[in-house]
Design an enzyme around this catalytic site. Sequence first.
Site, short mmCIF file in Angstrom:
data_model
loop_
_atom_site.label_atom_id
_atom_site.label_comp_id
_atom_site.label_asym_id
_atom_site.label_seq_id
_atom_site.Cartn_x
_atom_site.Cartn_y
_atom_site.Cartn_z
N HIS A 19 44.34 59.43 36.91
CA HIS A 19 43.09 59.41 36.15
C HIS A 19 43.20 60.22 34.86
CE1 HIS A 19 40.84 58.22 40.08
NE2 HIS A 19 41.40 57.19 39.47
N HIS A 42 42.42 46.88 41.09
CA HIS A 42 42.19 47.40 42.44
C HIS A 42 41.16 48.51 42.28
CE1 HIS A 42 46.19 45.60 42.37
NE2 HIS A 42 45.95 45.28 43.63
N ASP A 164 46.61 49.21 40.81
CA ASP A 164 46.61 50.39 41.70
C ASP A 164 46.51 49.93 43.15
OD1 ASP A 164 46.37 52.96 42.66
OD2 ASP A 164 44.29 53.22 42.00
C1 LIG Z 1 44.08 52.81 45.74
S1 LIG Z 1 42.57 52.00 45.92
C2 LIG Z 1 41.90 51.92 44.30
C3 LIG Z 1 41.48 53.20 43.68
C4 LIG Z 1 40.91 53.06 42.30
N1 LIG Z 1 41.77 52.26 41.43
C5 LIG Z 1 40.71 54.41 41.67
O1 LIG Z 1 41.63 54.88 40.98
O2 LIG Z 1 39.64 54.98 41.83
C6 LIG Z 1 43.08 50.32 46.13
C7 LIG Z 1 41.93 49.34 46.30
O3 LIG Z 1 42.44 48.03 46.10
C8 LIG Z 1 41.84 47.14 47.02
N2 LIG Z 1 42.79 46.04 47.15
C9 LIG Z 1 43.95 46.03 47.85
N3 LIG Z 1 44.63 44.88 47.63
C10 LIG Z 1 43.87 44.14 46.75
C11 LIG Z 1 44.04 42.89 46.11
N4 LIG Z 1 45.14 42.15 46.34
N5 LIG Z 1 43.09 42.46 45.26
C12 LIG Z 1 42.00 43.22 45.01
N6 LIG Z 1 41.77 44.42 45.60
C13 LIG Z 1 42.70 44.88 46.46
C14 LIG Z 1 41.63 47.97 48.26
O4 LIG Z 1 40.56 47.43 49.03
C15 LIG Z 1 41.28 49.34 47.66
O5 LIG Z 1 39.89 49.50 47.53
#
Ligand SMILES: C[S@@+](CC[C@H](N)C(=O)[O-])C[C@H]1O[C@@H](n2cnc3c(N)ncnc32)[C@H](O)[C@@H]1O
Length: 277
Positions: A19, A42, A164
Amino acid sequence: MLSYQHGYHAGGFADLHKHAALCLLIAHLKQKTTPFCMIDCHAGRGLYDLTGEQARRTGEWQAGIAQLVKAEPANDVLRHYLDVVTAFNPRDSLTAYPGSPSIAARLMSEQDRLVLIEAHPAEHEALRRVLRHDPRTHIHKRNSFEALPGLVPPDERRGLVLIDPSYELKTEYQTVPRVLAKVLRRWPSGIFTIWYPLLPDNRHQPLLAGLQTLAKPLLVAELTGPARDQGLRGTGLAVINPPWQFPETFGKAGAELGRCLFGAKGKHVQRVTGQTP
Ligand SMILES: C[S@@+](CC[C@H](N)C(=O)[O-])C[C@H]1O[C@@H](n2cnc3c(N)ncnc32)[C@H](O)[C@@H]1O
């Protein structure tokens, strides 16, 4: 069905590194007055309750964001990032942590656009509750690896993609560079930031090898703390098309972040390959 929920890890050291980079990348994009678009592939739930069950269960935020606040870093990038985090909290207390969508929305201008993709139904619903009233945001419940090629280039032709994943599927280390190869053909000048975990078995190696084959300017930045036999031993970020001077500025921020979190055992290493713009 995905089961990962970021609430267990929000505000941990990996989030801080990612971040702080996000804040700096958005600051670079804001140096020009023309609009830009950020695509957060993500997105997660957007805002995390540090007093809730998930955060309490791991306590990762205490060794992360709480520790950084206490350390009072002097570095400008880290101070800017901390200003953003404190804006989501009551004065002199830390009860909430903003995810990447909230950080981006806070820093972007009225003319900019934020595209958010989240596949997990409950996380997507929570994200909608946080940002659905913001007219700059478009929120999709989709698989981002399928959606991303169709979303680029954005009309603004300028901007940033944050990738991410939770890496629940080990194949994602190969999927990311494969999708990026397609996406870069459509939008060669976009800035792409990819997060990856440093685990004892170095399972991220195919990801880095795949990113190298894309033949683009690439910054790789890794932060590690004391040696560990299991669990997350460090956090990595790969930035394709890093803005001018971003590697130098982020290098200093990463080094100070390492000192604040891990003392003399904190190590931030960076390497740049390809031609930087
Ligand atoms: C590490 S977290 C994201 C954290 C966020 N980017 C942050 O920095 O605050 C990953 C997220 O991606 C989602 N996710 C995982 N695979 C995905 C996909 N193929 N497409 C969309 N979302 C996905 C998960 O449900 C999760 O909420």
